[in-house]
Design a protein around this motif. Structure first.
Motif, PDB file in Angstrom:
ATOM      1  N   MET A   1       0.969  -1.076  -0.059  1.00  0.00           N
ATOM      2  CA  MET A   1      -0.103   0.070   0.148  1.00  0.00           C
ATOM      3  C   MET A   1       0.715   1.353   0.066  1.00  0.00           C
ATOM      4  N   GLU A   2       0.569   2.183  -0.882  1.00  0.00           N
ATOM      5  CA  GLU A   2       1.089   3.630  -0.943  1.00  0.00           C
ATOM      6  C   GLU A   2       0.517   4.798  -0.765  1.00  0.00           C
TER       7      GLU A   2
ATOM      8  N   GLY B   1      -4.162  11.362   3.475  1.00  0.00           N
ATOM      9  CA  GLY B   1      -3.502  10.384   4.234  1.00  0.00           C
ATOM     10  C   GLY B   1      -3.950   9.078   3.665  1.00  0.00           C
ATOM     11  N   VAL B   2      -4.621   8.861   2.540  1.00  0.00           N
ATOM     12  CA  VAL B   2      -5.220   7.679   2.042  1.00  0.00           C
ATOM     13  C   VAL B   2      -4.426   6.972   1.279  1.00  0.00           C
TER      14      VAL B   2
ATOM     15  N   VAL C   1       1.698   7.584  -5.798  1.00  0.00           N
ATOM     16  CA  VAL C   1       1.121   6.849  -6.675  1.00  0.00           C
ATOM     17  C   VAL C   1       0.956   7.553  -8.030  1.00  0.00           C
ATOM     18  N   ILE C   2       0.106   9.009  -7.783  1.00  0.00           N
ATOM     19  CA  ILE C   2      -0.172   9.750  -9.080  1.00  0.00           C
ATOM     20  C   ILE C   2       1.209  10.369  -9.347  1.00  0.00           C
ATOM     21  N   ALA C   3       2.000  10.560  -8.595  1.00  0.00           N
ATOM     22  CA  ALA C   3       3.315  11.295  -9.171  1.00  0.00           C
ATOM     23  C   ALA C   3       4.233  10.393  -9.951  1.00  0.00           C
TER      24      ALA C   3
ATOM     25  N   MET D   1      -4.509  18.543  -6.128  1.00  0.00           N
ATOM     26  CA  MET D   1      -5.617  17.837  -6.730  1.00  0.00           C
ATOM     27  C   MET D   1      -6.508  16.981  -6.026  1.00  0.00           C
ATOM     28  N   ILE D   2      -5.830  16.368  -5.089  1.00  0.00           N
ATOM     29  CA  ILE D   2      -6.783  15.694  -4.053  1.00  0.00           C
ATOM     30  C   ILE D   2      -7.571  16.563  -3.253  1.00  0.00           C
ATOM     31  N   THR D   3      -6.992  17.340  -2.632  1.00  0.00           N
ATOM     32  CA  THR D   3      -7.928  18.218  -1.708  1.00  0.00           C
ATOM     33  C   THR D   3      -9.015  19.059  -2.679  1.00  0.00           C
TER      34      THR D   3
END
Length: 242
Positions: free
Chosen positions: A1-2, A39-40, A7-9, A22-24
């Motif tokens: 798990m990462e 933190g996901v 993972v996006i980067a 982008m997540i926020t």
């Protein structure tokens, strides 16, 4: 798990820092659900991740060195339809430039689809030297060159100390060639530094990035970085003192 932003980067979409934004902002989905928390953690091999509605594919990381010609944009696209650095690569992976070179500046630029790697190299605490050669108007006096060496005050603050060398001068044409080594990466920094001492840049080229150079390359040429070069850059980004 990462971590999701990592993972996006690593998928080459953007840097980790921009991925966090982008997540926020609610632009990322995991298994169809919008995720706004940083933190996901996800399983990149099992979870379905979408960025702005587009599923990400984890590509094999690639690394390239390019001799950017003058008159080319350091981007993956340009609204005005001008040539961009990725126009010179015929590859399947979606790569992007590490940092920028001005439209009018030629020279060495790196491209990759590894956002984490790019973020490490661009982080201001890792003082990676970049060597520029500038043709300037007028012949700078020794005191002017010392100002560059010790740092000049620009509108966004004083520049860090630099290495400066007067390579040659043409008294008849009143021009000079100056080599400047800096580790910062502010917008149009080299041009602004020379303007600050009264010697505007006529032509500018980045000849070296850390230990990498343009030897045996012509404008528009691109070559893959050797594994040992990627390893060395990673070591520099991890071990260089702040």
């Amino acid at each position: 798990m990462e971590r999701l932003q990592k993972v996006i980067a690593q998928a080459g979409i953007t840097s980790r820092r921009k991925a966090e934004t982008m997540i926020t902002e609610g632009k990322v989905k995991v298994n169809g659900q919008v995720v706004r928390e940083l933190g996901v953690k996800v399983n990149p091999n099992k979870d379905e991740i979408e960025v702005e509605g587009v599923p990400i594919d984890k590509e094999e990381p690639v690394y390239y060195l390019m001799y950017k010609p003058q008159g080319v944009i350091s981007s993956v696209k340009d609204e005005k339809g001008r040539k961009v650095v990725t126009d010179f690569l015929e590859i399947e992976q979606r790569v992007f430039p590490i940092g920028r070179l001005d439209y009018d500046t030629s020279g060495l630029i790196l491209l990759t689809n590894d956002g984490e790697f790019a973020n490490q190299l661009m982080h201001p605490k890792f003082k990676i030297d970049k060597v520029y050669v500038a043709k300037v108007k007028g012949i700078p006096a020794r005191e002017s060159l010392k100002k560059l060496q010790h740092g000049v005050v620009l509108e966004d603050g004083k520049t860090a100390p630099a290495k400066v060398k007067l390579v040659s001068m043409d008294k008849k044409k009143q021009t000079a060639i100056v080599q400047l080594t800096i580790h910062e990466g502010r917008n149009r920094q080299v041009r602004r530094m020379f303007e600050a001492i009264g010697h505007p840049v006529m032509k500018l080229k980045r000849e070296q990035y850390s230990f990498l150079n343009l030897r045996s390359m012509n404008p528009g040429d691109v070559r893959p970085l050797k594994p040992i070069e990627v390893k060395h850059l990673r070591e520099l980004a991890v071990t260089k003192p702040s």
